[in-house]
Design a protein around this motif. Structure first.
Motif, PDB file in Angstrom:
ATOM      1  N   VAL A  77       0.890  -1.190  -0.158  1.00 56.72           N
ATOM      2  CA  VAL A  77      -0.159   0.081  -0.207  1.00 56.72           C
ATOM      3  C   VAL A  77       0.856   1.256  -0.041  1.00 56.72           C
ATOM      4  N   ALA A 106       0.508   4.226  -2.484  1.00 53.67           N
ATOM      5  CA  ALA A 106       0.173   5.664  -2.092  1.00 53.67           C
ATOM      6  C   ALA A 106       1.225   6.715  -2.007  1.00 53.67           C
ATOM      7  N   TYR A 137       0.556  10.547  -3.662  1.00 51.45           N
ATOM      8  CA  TYR A 137       0.603  11.446  -2.610  1.00 51.45           C
ATOM      9  C   TYR A 137       1.611  12.431  -3.395  1.00 51.45           C
TER      10      TYR A 137
END
Length: 211
Positions: A135, A139, A143
């Motif tokens: 993850v 991510a 981001y």
């Protein structure tokens, strides 16, 4: 690619700041680095003691903190801390540099009954946390793009690394996994909570029992 990098420590500062009760008389920050978080704490507490064992970091911190923040060059395991002197103790990405079983009793003695200990630090990679690793890798990129676009549009930092980032002392890989930390902390701090965070950090939270 430098423009897409972002600061995970800055991202998690709000998590720690929310755990510091408003109106604290005295707060200790362990591993203050260049003083960015200590400056924020100084706006929330009556007095902040910010300790770091790097002379370079302390010199940088002293340039930016308000008058109610005292920067201390020293090792938290050796520096004399006031017994039950702090309403809150916080640490951002520093406790993995010291033996956890030694530092937790030191912080326990320095924290007043009813006070809060809040820590974000780096865990060793553990196969039991592979889901978090996957993850985080995805991510991280999402981001990075979002923060880059926000910086471009708003001209605000949006978790960009500060210039002092390259001066941060680097020590080898963290010795403990999140599971190891939970085991050690549970033995020493009754009621402590330890959980893994997404971006290569763990979060430790303890409210010291009232007598």
């Amino acid at each position: 690619m430098q423009r897409f990098l972002w600061d995970h420590n800055a991202f998690y500062r709000r998590l720690l700041l929310r755990r510091v009760p408003p109106g604290c008389a005295r707060v200790l920050e362990v591993g203050c680095g260049a003083g960015a978080f200590a400056a924020e704490l100084g706006r929330r507490a009556g007095r902040v003691d910010a300790i770091d064992r790097s002379p370079v970091m302390i010199e940088l911190a002293e340039r930016r903190v308000p008058d109610n923040v005292m920067c201390i060059l020293g090792d938290v395991l050796e520096h004399p801390l006031p017994a039950e002197g702090y309403d809150a103790i916080v640490s951002m990405t520093a406790l993995h540099h010291v033996p956890l079983d030694e530092v937790l009793p030191v912080l326990d003695r320095a924290l007043r009954p009813g006070g809060v200990l809040a820590v974000v630090a780096l865990p060793r990679v553990d196969r039991r946390d592979l889901g978090y690793e996957v993850v985080a890798l995805v991510a991280q990129r999402v981001y990075a793009l979002a923060f880059y676009l926000l910086r471009t549009v708003t001209r605000r930092p949006w978790f960009a690394h500060e210039p002092s980032h390259t001066a941060m002392p680097m020590v080898g890989d963290p010795p403990l996994s999140t599971h190891d930390v939970r085991g050690i902390a549970t033995d020493r701090l009754p009621g402590v909570k330890v959980r893994r965070l997404v971006f290569w950090r763990y979060f430790l939270l303890w409210h010291k029992p009232l007598r």
